[in-house]
Design an enzyme around this catalytic site. Structure first.
Site, PDB file in Angstrom:
ATOM      1  N   HIS A  99      50.916  38.114  -7.215  1.00 28.37           N
ATOM      2  CA  HIS A  99      51.446  38.112  -5.842  1.00 28.37           C
ATOM      3  C   HIS A  99      50.652  39.176  -5.071  1.00 28.37           C
ATOM      4  CE1 HIS A  99      55.041  37.229  -8.339  1.00 28.37           C
ATOM      5  NE2 HIS A  99      55.515  36.536  -7.329  1.00 28.37           N
ATOM      6  N   ASP A 102      51.596  42.735  -5.886  1.00 30.12           N
ATOM      7  CA  ASP A 102      51.293  43.212  -7.245  1.00 30.12           C
ATOM      8  C   ASP A 102      49.968  43.965  -7.263  1.00 30.12           C
ATOM      9  OD1 ASP A 102      53.445  41.606  -7.997  1.00 30.12           O
ATOM     10  OD2 ASP A 102      52.147  39.929  -8.563  1.00 30.12           O
TER      11      ASP A 102
END
Ligand code: XLS
Ligand code: NI
Ligand code: NI
Length: 441
Positions: A99, A102
């Site tokens: 993501h 992240d």
């Protein structure tokens, strides 16, 4: 800098190996059903669980001990990239997934967040040049930040909707930049807590518009990834809109998206929806919509998304059975959307967990291929439906009947023969194949 200094490259040593840092069943070069295991299984590491996760739970703080713990902010983000590519190389995995949040911390504005993302994306791109590991898919996190408290593309706030769109726009650009094979939409907070304050019709229409705009933008920038919806029935909201494959398929058809999307099926989401993993894979497969897999498993005693590493060989066998019947996963793969347990806080546990998952799917692949080669289940199913191969059955399948003709047929029936479904015999056949695989036969 090296982070996992005490661990060498993980190699296949066979089922007699006692080396905890070796594959016992996953042999990337072994040919199964005409493809190497590596090509068939297309394993991916989930960045969030392996490099970002701190192992906190609702009752306790994080326990993870990580070799990049001393860093903060962008330094931490960069250390994680270095550690990630070392991990990929040592584990010899072909793919990873992430993501936006992240890989890079959110800034104090959208602009600053995007700048952070640009910097880390460039670093990842650089590392990818010298690595065999490619991007299976990326996505954006439109659920953690408080602005998404009421959802993103199904929020009651048009400003939040626009913000969510801007983040997906950036996500698509990053996917293109890094050559992602797929782009994933998991619902996040797209659902509701109570109908008492919810305009479901408007929210669904807005979601449909959102996905159509994403498709348009990907086309505009020439990002040709496969788009995937990842269904989940509940958690974090009490009712998620993309509940399961069947409801997701209805949604796609209503909004004219059925040719633009396939499904990313997660084992633990299937069981939360009251289905088996293989049910969701099968439903997607028979509708030509099986795109990719989030490989994990739930805990049989817990009713939430525990995201455990997959070790249930029965489940991996039945999953691989569907995947082989699908002709493989195409551009998709088996992404370990799985986290080590809170008690498994040591860095080495990240390796143990992935080795366990990869070995479990390798066993599943071998057993499933053998079942198919021998037509062990196929013959049973074919025989079971043989009444549709001739006579009135063939007429039904060929569309040559109507209710008059069927009534005429029914009226002249004296006795209707029935066969046993033989469930127990079939399950023992499955066990026989699993046990034969353990015995190396
Ligand atoms: C959460 C989801 C999530 C997606 C990616 O339950 O599985 O991790 O895979 O947003
Ligand atoms: Ni997932
Ligand atoms: Ni999940």
């Amino acid at each position: 800098m090296a982070y996992f200094t005490n661990i060498d490259k993980i190699k296949y040593e066979g089922s007699d190996s006692t080396n905890p840092f070796a594959f016992k069943f996953y042999n990337p070069e072994e040919i199964i059903g005409g493809k190497t295991m590596e090509e068939y299984l297309r394993f991916g590491v989930a960045y969030w669980h392996t490099f970002t996760e701190d192992l906190s739970d609702p009752f306790g703080v994080g326990t993870a001990v990580r070799p990049w713990d001393q860093y903060n902010g962008m330094d931490l983000a960069k250390a994680r990239v270095e550690a990630a590519f070392e991990f990929f190389e040592k584990l010899n995995v072909p793919y990873f997934c992430f993501h936006d949040v992240d890989i890079a911390p959110e800034g104090s504005s959208l602009k600053e967040s995007n700048e952070n993302l640009d910097e880390i994306t460039a670093m990842i791109k650089d590392y990818m040049k010298d690595s065999k590991t490619k991007l299976l898919w990326n996505t954006v996190n439109n659920f953690t930040h408080p602005r998404f408290v009421h959802g993103a593309a199904s929020s009651n706030s048009a400003d939040v909707y626009a913000y969510a769109a801007a983040k997906v726009k950036k996500g698509l650009e990053i996917g293109k930049e890094l050559g992602a094979e797929n782009y994933v939409f998991w619902g996040g907070r797209e659902g509701y807590e109570t109908l008492l304050n919810t305009d479901m019709g408007l929210e669904l229409d807005n979601l449909g518009r959102f996905f159509n705009m994403a498709v348009d933008y990907a086309k505009e920038i020439g990002f040709d990834a496969q788009f995937l919806i990842e269904p989940k029935p509940k958690e974090p909201t009490s009712h998620q809109y993309d509940f399961d494959v069947a409801s997701g398929y209805a949604f796609l058809q209503k909004y004219g998206l059925q040719n633009q999307f396939k499904f990313n099926i997660e084992a633990n989401h299937a069981t939360l929806a009251g289905h088996t993993f293989e049910h969701e894979l099968h439903y997607a497969r028979v509708n030509g919509l099986l795109g990719s897999v989030d490989a994990n498993q739930g805990h049989p005693l817990l009713g939430w998304d525990t995201d455990e590493f997959p070790t249930d060989l029965y489940a991996t066998t039945l999953a691989m059975y569907e995947i082989i019947k699908n002709g493989g996963l195409g551009r998709g793969g088996l992404n370990f959307d799985a986290k080590v347990r809170r008690g498994s806080f040591a860095p080495e546990d990240l390796f143990h967990a992935h080795i366990a998952g990869m070995d479990s799917f390798a066993v599943g692949l071998k057993v499933a291929q053998k079942l198919l080669d021998d037509r062990a289940l196929e013959n049973i199913i074919e025989e079971r439906y043989s009444s549709f191969n001739e006579g009135i059955g063939k007429d039904i399948v060929d569309g040559r009947t109507d209710f008059h003709k069927l009534e005429e047929h029914a009226l002249q029936l004296k006795e209707i023969p029935q066969q046993s479904g033989q469930l127990e015999r079939i399950k023992s056949v499955l066990n026989q194949y699993l046990l034969k695989a353990y015995a190396g036969e």
